[in-house]
Design a protein around this motif. Structure first.
Motif, PDB file in Angstrom:
ATOM      1  N   THR A  72       0.859  -1.180   0.000  1.00 37.19           N
ATOM      2  CA  THR A  72       0.000   0.000   0.000  1.00 37.19           C
ATOM      3  C   THR A  72       0.905   1.243   0.000  1.00 37.19           C
ATOM      4  N   PRO A  73       0.333   2.447  -0.050  1.00 38.74           N
ATOM      5  CA  PRO A  73       1.178   3.652  -0.012  1.00 38.74           C
ATOM      6  C   PRO A  73       1.901   3.888   1.314  1.00 38.74           C
ATOM      7  N   HIS A  74       1.540   3.159   2.354  1.00 39.31           N
ATOM      8  CA  HIS A  74       2.196   3.367   3.647  1.00 39.31           C
ATOM      9  C   HIS A  74       3.664   2.930   3.561  1.00 39.31           C
ATOM     10  N   PRO A  75       4.612   3.753   4.038  1.00 41.54           N
ATOM     11  CA  PRO A  75       6.038   3.435   3.874  1.00 41.54           C
ATOM     12  C   PRO A  75       6.593   2.406   4.851  1.00 41.54           C
ATOM     13  N   ALA A  76       5.831   2.017   5.858  1.00 40.04           N
ATOM     14  CA  ALA A  76       6.343   1.065   6.858  1.00 40.04           C
ATOM     15  C   ALA A  76       5.236   0.080   7.211  1.00 40.04           C
ATOM     16  N   GLN A  77       4.871  -0.725   6.241  1.00 42.70           N
ATOM     17  CA  GLN A  77       3.687  -1.587   6.354  1.00 42.70           C
ATOM     18  C   GLN A  77       4.012  -2.939   6.982  1.00 42.70           C
ATOM     19  N   PHE A  78       3.208  -3.349   7.957  1.00 44.61           N
ATOM     20  CA  PHE A  78       3.302  -4.686   8.520  1.00 44.61           C
ATOM     21  C   PHE A  78       2.958  -5.735   7.463  1.00 44.61           C
ATOM     22  N   PRO A  79       3.722  -6.815   7.323  1.00 43.72           N
ATOM     23  CA  PRO A  79       3.283  -7.925   6.475  1.00 43.72           C
ATOM     24  C   PRO A  79       2.140  -8.695   7.135  1.00 43.72           C
ATOM     25  N   THR A  80       1.178  -9.111   6.325  1.00 41.67           N
ATOM     26  CA  THR A  80       0.028  -9.847   6.855  1.00 41.67           C
ATOM     27  C   THR A  80       0.468 -11.128   7.559  1.00 41.67           C
ATOM     28  N   PHE A 140      -1.658   2.495  16.655  1.00 39.75           N
ATOM     29  CA  PHE A 140      -0.979   3.142  15.525  1.00 39.75           C
ATOM     30  C   PHE A 140      -1.274   2.300  14.288  1.00 39.75           C
ATOM     31  N   LEU A 141      -2.487   2.389  13.796  1.00 40.13           N
ATOM     32  CA  LEU A 141      -3.015   1.417  12.831  1.00 40.13           C
ATOM     33  C   LEU A 141      -2.318   1.470  11.480  1.00 40.13           C
ATOM     34  N   GLY A 142      -1.881   2.644  11.044  1.00 44.67           N
ATOM     35  CA  GLY A 142      -1.204   2.733   9.762  1.00 44.67           C
ATOM     36  C   GLY A 142      -2.084   2.273   8.614  1.00 44.67           C
ATOM     37  N   SER A 143      -1.603   1.328   7.829  1.00 41.98           N
ATOM     38  CA  SER A 143      -2.344   0.827   6.676  1.00 41.98           C
ATOM     39  C   SER A 143      -3.388  -0.220   7.036  1.00 41.98           C
ATOM     40  N   GLY A 144      -3.464  -0.589   8.317  1.00 40.26           N
ATOM     41  CA  GLY A 144      -4.517  -1.502   8.757  1.00 40.26           C
ATOM     42  C   GLY A 144      -4.181  -2.973   8.723  1.00 40.26           C
ATOM     43  N   SER A 145      -2.899  -3.330   8.660  1.00 44.11           N
ATOM     44  CA  SER A 145      -2.521  -4.748   8.554  1.00 44.11           C
ATOM     45  C   SER A 145      -3.009  -5.576   9.738  1.00 44.11           C
ATOM     46  N   SER A 146      -2.879  -5.046  10.952  1.00 47.11           N
ATOM     47  CA  SER A 146      -3.282  -5.818  12.134  1.00 47.11           C
ATOM     48  C   SER A 146      -4.787  -6.045  12.154  1.00 47.11           C
ATOM     49  N   ALA A 147      -5.561  -5.025  11.787  1.00 45.25           N
ATOM     50  CA  ALA A 147      -7.020  -5.177  11.746  1.00 45.25           C
ATOM     51  C   ALA A 147      -7.445  -6.103  10.624  1.00 45.25           C
ATOM     52  N   ASP A 148      -6.776  -6.023   9.478  1.00 45.81           N
ATOM     53  CA  ASP A 148      -7.044  -6.926   8.358  1.00 45.81           C
ATOM     54  C   ASP A 148      -6.848  -8.379   8.792  1.00 45.81           C
ATOM     55  N   ALA A 149      -5.730  -8.641   9.489  1.00 50.28           N
ATOM     56  CA  ALA A 149      -5.454  -9.992   9.965  1.00 50.28           C
ATOM     57  C   ALA A 149      -6.482 -10.435  11.001  1.00 50.28           C
ATOM     58  N   ALA A 150      -6.945  -9.498  11.837  1.00 50.51           N
ATOM     59  CA  ALA A 150      -7.964  -9.834  12.836  1.00 50.51           C
ATOM     60  C   ALA A 150      -9.249 -10.293  12.167  1.00 50.51           C
ATOM     61  N   VAL A 151      -9.708  -9.546  11.157  1.00 50.11           N
ATOM     62  CA  VAL A 151     -10.936  -9.906  10.448  1.00 50.11           C
ATOM     63  C   VAL A 151     -10.803 -11.283   9.804  1.00 50.11           C
ATOM     64  N   ARG A 152      -9.653 -11.564   9.226  1.00 51.73           N
ATOM     65  CA  ARG A 152      -9.440 -12.834   8.518  1.00 51.73           C
ATOM     66  C   ARG A 152      -9.234 -14.008   9.470  1.00 51.73           C
ATOM     67  N   ASN A 153      -9.020 -13.714  10.754  1.00 50.76           N
ATOM     68  CA  ASN A 153      -8.760 -14.783  11.721  1.00 50.76           C
ATOM     69  C   ASN A 153      -9.753 -14.772  12.880  1.00 50.76           C
ATOM     70  N   SER A 154     -10.953 -14.285  12.627  1.00 44.42           N
ATOM     71  CA  SER A 154     -12.064 -14.363  13.584  1.00 44.42           C
ATOM     72  C   SER A 154     -11.781 -13.652  14.900  1.00 44.42           C
ATOM     73  N   ARG A 155     -11.087 -12.520  14.804  1.00 46.52           N
ATOM     74  CA  ARG A 155     -10.899 -11.634  15.947  1.00 46.52           C
ATOM     75  C   ARG A 155     -11.594 -10.306  15.669  1.00 46.52           C
TER      76      ARG A 155
END
Length: 247
Positions: free
Chosen positions: A172-180, A201-216
């Motif tokens: 994504t355009p975020h310069p320091a993105q967490f890998p999924t 510090f959500l940034g591009s949303g990687s942690s929330a994306d992973a939460a949705v995909r893993n039933s959190r």
């Protein structure tokens, strides 16, 4: 965070600004930066449930006359109210090339828990299936867990890369993105299904994306409107994919 009730969060997982001059941060004097970190980490401790955990990813900083590159957690060790359970080394292949020092290829993940005697750890959910001798036996019994081996405290997970011809698919355009992949291992290992995960510090949303995909469930804060838009798009895509799998 001050508007959330105490003890409501099962896992906090975040990577705050490193105070090194990225586009999304204003550099503070080191002492002020450490005071700021102590403040928000103390608030995370208040929000954490009795079996809650905090996983901190933070990088390195220079200290004039003392260190070219010192891990920031080493400067915070006595300011964090959580119990430090373990340091995890996140090793990745891509990175900055160096001529006068070794090329840096790792960052730290600090796994903290609120109660050292009672916390969530789902080893079976994060086992590494790449076992050299999966069928090896001793006295007629398999020596290895059929689900795989303990992934150890060194995690080899690819970084999200950029650049023409080498950019990661999830870039994504975020310069320091967490890998999924990194987010999913943390969430699966240190929280249960239906847990509430916080990333301040959500940034591009990687942690929330992973939460949705893993039933959190996830709560995240981000002050940049453009990054909020990126995170919203990712969450919408994740929800559509999860919904399609449930039909």
């Amino acid at each position: 965070m001050s508007r959330l009730p105490s003890g409501c969060i099962d896992l906090s997982f975040t990577s705050p600004p490193y105070n090194i001059g990225k586009e999304y941060e204003s550099v503070l004097p080191l002492a002020d930066y450490l005071d700021w970190c102590e403040k928000w980490i103390s608030e995370l401790h208040r929000l954490s449930g009795p079996e809650g955990a905090f996983v901190l990813n933070v990088g390195y900083v220079s200290v004039a006359g003392r260190a070219r590159s010192i891990p920031i957690p080493y400067l915070l060790w006595d300011r964090i109210p959580f119990f430090l359970q373990q340091e995890i080394v996140w090793n990745y292949g891509a990175g900055v090339a160096a001529k006068k020092v070794l090329s840096p290829r790792n960052e730290k993940l600090l796994w903290y828990v609120k109660d050292e005697g009672k916390y969530c750890f789902n080893l079976d959910d994060i086992r590494d299936p790449n076992v050299a001798y999966p069928n090896q036996k001793k006295n007629g019994k398999l020596r290895c867990n059929t689900l795989g081996k303990n992934p150890s405290d060194v995690w080899q997970i690819a970084k999200v890369t950029s650049g023409r011809g080498r950019a990661s698919k999830e870039r994504t355009p975020h310069p320091a993105q967490f890998p999924t992949d990194l987010c999913q291992r943390v969430l699966r290992g240190f929280s249960n299904v239906d847990a509430l995960v916080l990333d301040p510090f959500l940034g591009s949303g990687s942690s929330a994306d992973a939460a949705v995909r893993n039933s959190r469930f996830a709560i995240g804060f981000e002050i940049r409107g453009d990054y909020c838009d990126v995170a919203a798009e990712r969450l919408h895509a994740a929800e559509l994919q999860v919904s399609s799998l449930l039909i």
